[in-house]
Motif scaffolding. Sequence first.
Motif, PDB file in Angstrom:
ATOM      1  N   ASP A   1       5.821   3.215  -9.892  1.00 32.53           N
ATOM      2  CA  ASP A   1       7.281   3.024  -9.728  1.00 32.53           C
ATOM      3  C   ASP A   1       7.740   1.626 -10.129  1.00 32.53           C
ATOM      4  O   ASP A   1       8.938   1.366 -10.294  1.00 32.53           O
TER       5      ASP A   1
ATOM      6  N   ALA B   1       0.877  -6.490  -3.246  1.00 35.52           N
ATOM      7  CA  ALA B   1       2.343  -6.319  -3.284  1.00 35.52           C
ATOM      8  C   ALA B   1       2.934  -7.229  -4.352  1.00 35.52           C
ATOM      9  O   ALA B   1       2.558  -8.395  -4.471  1.00 35.52           O
TER      10      ALA B   1
ATOM     11  N   SER C   1       2.732   2.568  -2.222  1.00 33.73           N
ATOM     12  CA  SER C   1       2.844   3.316  -3.483  1.00 33.73           C
ATOM     13  C   SER C   1       1.908   2.721  -4.531  1.00 33.73           C
ATOM     14  O   SER C   1       1.262   1.699  -4.284  1.00 33.73           O
ATOM     15  N   GLY C   2       1.851   3.395  -5.678  1.00 33.72           N
ATOM     16  CA  GLY C   2       1.187   2.856  -6.864  1.00 33.72           C
ATOM     17  C   GLY C   2      -0.239   2.382  -6.653  1.00 33.72           C
ATOM     18  O   GLY C   2      -1.074   3.054  -6.013  1.00 33.72           O
TER      19      GLY C   2
ATOM     20  N   ALA D   1       3.398  -2.814   4.047  1.00 28.61           N
ATOM     21  CA  ALA D   1       4.530  -2.626   3.132  1.00 28.61           C
ATOM     22  C   ALA D   1       5.796  -2.545   3.977  1.00 28.61           C
ATOM     23  O   ALA D   1       5.727  -2.659   5.208  1.00 28.61           O
TER      24      ALA D   1
ATOM     25  N   ALA E   1       0.822  -1.226   0.000  1.00 26.94           N
ATOM     26  CA  ALA E   1       0.000   0.000   0.000  1.00 26.94           C
ATOM     27  C   ALA E   1       0.848   1.265   0.000  1.00 26.94           C
ATOM     28  O   ALA E   1       0.299   2.358  -0.060  1.00 26.94           O
TER      29      ALA E   1
ATOM     30  N   SER F   1      -2.039  -9.828 -13.651  1.00 25.85           N
ATOM     31  CA  SER F   1      -1.518  -8.944 -14.712  1.00 25.85           C
ATOM     32  C   SER F   1      -1.968  -9.492 -16.056  1.00 25.85           C
ATOM     33  O   SER F   1      -2.194 -10.709 -16.194  1.00 25.85           O
TER      34      SER F   1
HETATM   35  N1  LIG Z   1       2.416  -1.166 -12.811  1.00 25.65           N
HETATM   36  C1  LIG Z   1       2.047  -2.036 -13.736  1.00 25.65           C
HETATM   37  O1  LIG Z   1       2.195  -1.817 -14.953  1.00 25.65           O
HETATM   38  C2  LIG Z   1       1.405  -3.335 -13.311  1.00 25.65           C
HETATM   39  C3  LIG Z   1       0.782  -4.114 -14.300  1.00 25.65           C
HETATM   40  C4  LIG Z   1       0.202  -5.312 -13.937  1.00 25.65           C
HETATM   41  C5  LIG Z   1       0.214  -5.718 -12.628  1.00 25.65           C
HETATM   42  N2  LIG Z   1       0.827  -4.949 -11.690  1.00 25.65           N
HETATM   43  C6  LIG Z   1       0.846  -5.449 -10.310  1.00 25.65           C
HETATM   44  O2  LIG Z   1       0.315  -4.475  -9.452  1.00 25.65           O
HETATM   45  C7  LIG Z   1       0.825  -4.678  -8.135  1.00 25.65           C
HETATM   46  C8  LIG Z   1       1.240  -3.344  -7.543  1.00 25.65           C
HETATM   47  O3  LIG Z   1       2.297  -2.823  -8.295  1.00 25.65           O
HETATM   48  P1  LIG Z   1       2.480  -1.274  -8.609  1.00 25.65           P
HETATM   49  O4  LIG Z   1       2.468  -1.110 -10.073  1.00 25.65           O
HETATM   50  O5  LIG Z   1       1.583  -0.471  -7.783  1.00 25.65           O
HETATM   51  O6  LIG Z   1       4.011  -1.093  -8.174  1.00 25.65           O
HETATM   52  P2  LIG Z   1       4.710  -0.258  -7.004  1.00 25.65           P
HETATM   53  O7  LIG Z   1       4.284   1.157  -7.039  1.00 25.65           O
HETATM   54  O8  LIG Z   1       6.160  -0.576  -7.158  1.00 25.65           O
HETATM   55  O9  LIG Z   1       4.147  -0.929  -5.697  1.00 25.65           O
HETATM   56  C9  LIG Z   1       4.606  -2.162  -5.209  1.00 25.65           C
HETATM   57  C10 LIG Z   1       4.198  -2.259  -3.765  1.00 25.65           C
HETATM   58  O10 LIG Z   1       4.634  -3.532  -3.272  1.00 25.65           O
HETATM   59  C11 LIG Z   1       5.354  -3.315  -2.071  1.00 25.65           C
HETATM   60  N3  LIG Z   1       6.424  -4.296  -1.923  1.00 25.65           N
HETATM   61  C12 LIG Z   1       7.460  -4.522  -2.775  1.00 25.65           C
HETATM   62  N4  LIG Z   1       8.278  -5.451  -2.263  1.00 25.65           N
HETATM   63  C13 LIG Z   1       7.737  -5.806  -1.060  1.00 25.65           C
HETATM   64  C14 LIG Z   1       8.128  -6.707  -0.046  1.00 25.65           C
HETATM   65  N5  LIG Z   1       9.260  -7.441  -0.147  1.00 25.65           N
HETATM   66  N6  LIG Z   1       7.355  -6.837   1.054  1.00 25.65           N
HETATM   67  C15 LIG Z   1       6.225  -6.080   1.191  1.00 25.65           C
HETATM   68  N7  LIG Z   1       5.805  -5.221   0.260  1.00 25.65           N
HETATM   69  C16 LIG Z   1       6.559  -5.072  -0.848  1.00 25.65           C
HETATM   70  C17 LIG Z   1       5.963  -1.922  -2.189  1.00 25.65           C
HETATM   71  O11 LIG Z   1       6.150  -1.346  -0.883  1.00 25.65           O
HETATM   72  P3  LIG Z   1       7.550  -1.244  -0.106  1.00 25.65           P
HETATM   73  O12 LIG Z   1       8.623  -1.016  -1.118  1.00 25.65           O
HETATM   74  O13 LIG Z   1       7.325  -0.098   0.808  1.00 25.65           O
HETATM   75  O14 LIG Z   1       7.680  -2.541   0.610  1.00 25.65           O
HETATM   76  C18 LIG Z   1       4.845  -1.174  -2.899  1.00 25.65           C
HETATM   77  O15 LIG Z   1       3.913  -0.689  -1.979  1.00 25.65           O
HETATM   78  C19 LIG Z   1       1.959  -5.693  -8.277  1.00 25.65           C
HETATM   79  O16 LIG Z   1       1.514  -6.964  -7.853  1.00 25.65           O
HETATM   80  C20 LIG Z   1       2.229  -5.708  -9.765  1.00 25.65           C
HETATM   81  O17 LIG Z   1       2.732  -6.954 -10.193  1.00 25.65           O
HETATM   82  C21 LIG Z   1       1.414  -3.773 -11.998  1.00 25.65           C
END
Ligand SMILES: NC(=O)c1ccc[n+]([C@@H]2O[C@H](COP(=O)([O-])OP(=O)(O)OC[C@H]3O[C@@H](n4cnc5c(N)ncnc54)[C@H](OP(=O)(O)O)[C@@H]3O)[C@@H](O)[C@H]2O)c1
Length: 270
Positions: free
Chosen positions: A191, A90, A15-16, A36, A13, A141
């Motif tokens: 991000d 996440a 970011s993003g 997170a 939660a 995804s």
């Molecule tokens: N962006 C896209 O194009 C896209 C497309 C399809 C699916 N998705 C999916 O959407 C979801 C969210 O991604 P997003 O695009 O919002 O990316 P994001 O902004 O990078 O967010 C990722 C989140 O996951 C958390 N996270 C990462 N590593 C972690 C860990 N080891 N333990 C706990 N939390 C962790 C991060 O928080 P901390 O770093 O603070 O831990 C952050 O809050 C993901 O599952 C991604 O695969 C994204």
Amino acid sequence: MSNKLGTAVVTGASSGIGAVYADRLARRGYDLVLVARRLDRLEALADRIEQETGSKISLLVADLTDANGVATVEKLLRDDPSVTLLVNNAGMAVTAPFLDHDPVVADRMIRLNITAPTLLARAAGEAFAKRRSGTIINISSVTALAPELLEGGVYASTKAYLLSLSQAMQHELGPKGITVQAVLPGATRTDFWADAGTPVEHLPQEIVMSSEDMVDAALAGLDQGELITIPPLHDIGLWKAYDAARRAFEGKLSTSFPAARYGARTPVNA
Ligand SMILES: NC(=O)c1ccc[n+]([C@@H]2O[C@H](COP(=O)([O-])OP(=O)(O)OC[C@H]3O[C@@H](n4cnc5c(N)ncnc54)[C@H](OP(=O)(O)O)[C@@H]3O)[C@@H](O)[C@H]2O)c1
């Protein structure tokens, strides 16, 4: 329970997409537990949302690649009867050719994208089944449907797993009063891309959605009772045809002798 809708637990939660889910769910009236690793980001988000919505927000700092971190969230899901919704959000990606994947990073990605959401869905499902209600949202995804889309294949495969798990969960948990939705975002402006090795600015902008639009569409899909929601897919007929093709295998995938094309002897009574 402090409010009618209960508490939503949102992983990733800080970011993003996860941060937008937190905002939208609070506006709908949920209290929140935000999970997170980055406490400063969680605190800033919680302060803003609390001020704007009056929702009660708790923060849980946990690394979901770590067994202890996952266990902390599992315990909350099992023990807190106010929890009614889990957003398994996440996740991380790596954009590099398969043979260039760092094995340590690939292993971390599998733990974050597969192991953690599986164990959290299992814990939430157990608690929700006892109450015969609850919702689990798994953020998959579009790469689950197109593994060739993103270099490397490991990320896409983790998301295919989450789609498949969601379908199996819908089959088993639906009759127990639990809603399971799989959300398949396309490229979304977060991000995530920079962290994966390809800044989102490097993508053709006509294929990139804002995280606000993505989450609003996903929640609209949930409201409409969709179990698989693909916000960027304009022609829903394509998904229906794909799903119908999958279902056409039913009753045809396990037989006592191989298909004739493999030169198998035809049994006498066949
Ligand atoms: N962006 C896209 O194009 C896209 C497309 C399809 C699916 N998705 C999916 O959407 C979801 C969210 O991604 P997003 O695009 O919002 O990316 P994001 O902004 O990078 O967010 C990722 C989140 O996951 C958390 N996270 C990462 N590593 C972690 C860990 N080891 N333990 C706990 N939390 C962790 C991060 O928080 P901390 O770093 O603070 O831990 C952050 O809050 C993901 O599952 C991604 O695969 C994204």
